[in-house]
Design a protein around this motif. Structure first.
Motif, mmCIF file in Angstrom:
data_model
loop_
_atom_site.group_PDB
_atom_site.id
_atom_site.type_symbol
_atom_site.label_atom_id
_atom_site.label_comp_id
_atom_site.label_asym_id
_atom_site.label_seq_id
_atom_site.Cartn_x
_atom_site.Cartn_y
_atom_site.Cartn_z
ATOM 1 N N GLU A 192 -10.819 1.099 -3.590
ATOM 2 C CA GLU A 192 -9.555 1.223 -3.124
ATOM 3 C C GLU A 192 -9.064 0.376 -2.140
ATOM 4 N N PHE A 193 -9.895 1.172 -0.830
ATOM 5 C CA PHE A 193 -9.355 0.303 0.690
ATOM 6 C C PHE A 193 -9.682 -0.971 0.780
ATOM 7 N N GLY A 194 -10.767 -1.544 -0.125
ATOM 8 C CA GLY A 194 -10.873 -3.424 -0.002
ATOM 9 C C GLY A 194 -9.974 -3.595 -0.354
ATOM 10 N N VAL A 195 -9.450 -3.723 -1.142
ATOM 11 C CA VAL A 195 -8.007 -4.129 -2.424
ATOM 12 C C VAL A 195 -6.617 -3.741 -1.358
ATOM 13 N N ALA A 196 -6.692 -3.117 -0.917
ATOM 14 C CA ALA A 196 -5.342 -2.744 0.538
ATOM 15 C C ALA A 196 -5.662 -3.446 0.926
ATOM 16 N N ILE A 197 -6.701 -3.778 2.351
ATOM 17 C CA ILE A 197 -7.012 -4.647 2.393
ATOM 18 C C ILE A 197 -6.278 -6.341 2.796
ATOM 19 N N VAL A 198 -7.103 -6.473 1.602
ATOM 20 C CA VAL A 198 -6.916 -8.397 0.935
ATOM 21 C C VAL A 198 -5.440 -8.515 0.905
ATOM 22 N N ALA A 199 -4.660 -7.037 0.247
ATOM 23 C CA ALA A 199 -3.737 -7.173 -0.481
ATOM 24 C C ALA A 199 -2.347 -7.466 0.498
ATOM 25 N N VAL A 200 -2.773 -6.569 1.745
ATOM 26 C CA VAL A 200 -1.565 -6.642 2.648
ATOM 27 C C VAL A 200 -1.811 -8.036 3.775
ATOM 28 N N VAL A 201 -3.808 -8.230 4.251
ATOM 29 C CA VAL A 201 -3.389 -9.464 4.726
ATOM 30 C C VAL A 201 -2.934 -11.189 3.928
ATOM 31 N N ALA A 202 -2.473 -10.619 2.718
ATOM 32 C CA ALA A 202 -2.690 -11.835 1.996
ATOM 33 C C ALA A 202 -0.981 -12.101 2.155
ATOM 34 N N LEU A 203 0.209 -11.283 2.949
ATOM 35 C CA LEU A 203 1.515 -11.716 2.858
ATOM 36 C C LEU A 203 1.452 -12.746 3.971
ATOM 37 N N TRP A 204 0.444 -13.013 4.147
ATOM 38 C CA TRP A 204 1.003 -13.842 5.566
ATOM 39 C C TRP A 204 0.277 -14.885 5.537
ATOM 40 N N ARG A 205 -1.091 -15.275 4.436
ATOM 41 C CA ARG A 205 -2.337 -15.922 5.104
ATOM 42 C C ARG A 205 -1.905 -17.412 3.935
ATOM 43 N N GLY A 206 -1.254 -17.115 2.559
ATOM 44 C CA GLY A 206 -0.494 -18.314 2.318
ATOM 45 C C GLY A 206 -1.347 -17.998 0.509
ATOM 46 N N TYR A 207 -0.554 -18.911 -0.397
ATOM 47 C CA TYR A 207 -1.281 -19.026 -2.196
ATOM 48 C C TYR A 207 -2.631 -19.296 -2.191
ATOM 49 N N GLU A 208 -3.501 -18.920 -1.188
ATOM 50 C CA GLU A 208 -5.056 -18.546 -2.259
ATOM 51 C C GLU A 208 -5.379 -18.029 -1.316
ATOM 52 N N MET A 209 -5.045 -17.535 -0.039
ATOM 53 C CA MET A 209 -5.669 -15.799 -0.195
ATOM 54 C C MET A 209 -4.421 -14.998 -1.570
ATOM 55 N N ARG A 210 -3.339 -14.821 -1.471
ATOM 56 C CA ARG A 210 -2.420 -14.092 -2.487
ATOM 57 C C ARG A 210 -3.573 -14.244 -3.865
ATOM 58 N N LEU A 211 -3.586 -15.494 -4.257
ATOM 59 C CA LEU A 211 -4.688 -15.592 -5.425
ATOM 60 C C LEU A 211 -5.891 -14.738 -5.499
ATOM 61 N N ALA A 212 -6.576 -14.711 -4.205
ATOM 62 C CA ALA A 212 -7.521 -14.042 -4.169
ATOM 63 C C ALA A 212 -7.612 -12.219 -4.099
ATOM 64 N N ALA A 213 -6.439 -12.154 -3.880
ATOM 65 C CA ALA A 213 -6.225 -10.594 -3.671
ATOM 66 C C ALA A 213 -6.058 -10.119 -5.002
ATOM 67 N N THR A 214 -5.075 -11.428 -5.560
ATOM 68 C CA THR A 214 -4.906 -10.950 -7.330
ATOM 69 C C THR A 214 -5.585 -10.748 -7.920
ATOM 70 N N ILE A 215 -6.832 -11.469 -8.650
ATOM 71 C CA ILE A 215 -8.328 -12.273 -8.985
ATOM 72 C C ILE A 215 -8.542 -10.531 -9.088
ATOM 73 N N VAL A 216 -9.075 -10.088 -7.750
ATOM 74 C CA VAL A 216 -9.439 -8.394 -7.376
ATOM 75 C C VAL A 216 -9.013 -7.365 -7.758
ATOM 76 N N PHE A 217 -6.962 -7.786 -7.315
ATOM 77 C CA PHE A 217 -6.619 -6.702 -7.907
ATOM 78 C C PHE A 217 -6.767 -6.008 -9.467
ATOM 79 N N VAL A 218 -6.624 -7.385 -10.208
ATOM 80 C CA VAL A 218 -6.491 -7.165 -11.892
ATOM 81 C C VAL A 218 -7.535 -7.253 -12.491
ATOM 82 N N THR A 219 -9.069 -7.755 -11.626
ATOM 83 C CA THR A 219 -10.018 -7.153 -12.107
ATOM 84 C C THR A 219 -10.534 -5.533 -11.649
ATOM 85 N N PHE A 220 -9.714 -5.092 -10.494
ATOM 86 C CA PHE A 220 -9.821 -3.738 -10.730
ATOM 87 C C PHE A 220 -8.934 -3.027 -11.543
#
Length: 174
Positions: free
Chosen positions: A91-119
């Motif tokens: 959960e901490f890993g998913v949280a970090i990726v999702a929080v950082v994604a706000l400032w990192r653009g589409y690709e990072m948001r997509l990565a956060a989405t994939i990790v979160f949805v899979t989880f």
């Protein structure tokens, strides 16, 4: 009365953070309109929901799985086990990726989405299995965590991802 309200908020903190995300996104969109900036409503909502509804909510869940294992396990209908600690770090890993994604653009948001949805898909399957095999209807297994956190929220995030794709492609340099 205050104890009941506090308990309800604590047990549904992910939903509270989702509402905060909507409010913040609406404020950002209003400000962009007042500043006459063109922006994608879906992209703004996607970022804020990832930040608050996924990132901060997963951080909150991770803290409870890691440091309040007995209480958390009881709410899920389980007995405490070392699994709680392991789940917390996922959960901490998913949280970090999702929080950082706000400032990192589409690709990072997509990565956060994939990790979160899979989880979330894995968690939903496990919660449903617990309902089917063990008749586990504990609030942390069959309540809002299943219907909102593991089913509705991932679906909303995927829809916002798809809706944001067009705006991303318009801005792409190729």
């Amino acid at each position: 009365m205050a104890v009941v309200v506090t308990t309800a908020i604590a047990q549904n903190f992910g939903i509270v953070l989702f509402i905060v995300a909507i409010i913040v996104a609406a404020a950002k969109l209003r400000r962009a309109r007042l500043d006459r900036r063109v922006t994608s409503w879906a992209y703004v909502f996607w970022g804020e929901i990832l930040f608050y509804g996924v990132g901060l909510a997963m951080l909150y869940a991770g803290i409870f799985h890691a440091f309040f294992q007995s209480m958390t396990a009881k709410g899920i209908g389980w007995t405490p086990s070392p699994f709680e600690w392991e789940l917390a770090w996922a959960e901490f890993g998913v949280a970090i990726v999702a929080v950082v994604a706000l400032w990192r653009g589409y690709e990072m948001r997509l990565a956060a989405t994939i990790v979160f949805v899979t989880f979330s898909i894995g968690a939903a399957i496990q919660h449903v299995n617990q309902i089917r095999c063990c008749h586990n209807y504990a609030p942390g297994n069959a309540g809002p965590i299943l219907w909102f956190g593991d089913i509705a929220l991932p679906l909303i995030v995927v829809i916002l991802t798809v809706l944001s794709r067009e705006a991303y492609e318009r801005k792409a340099p190729w």
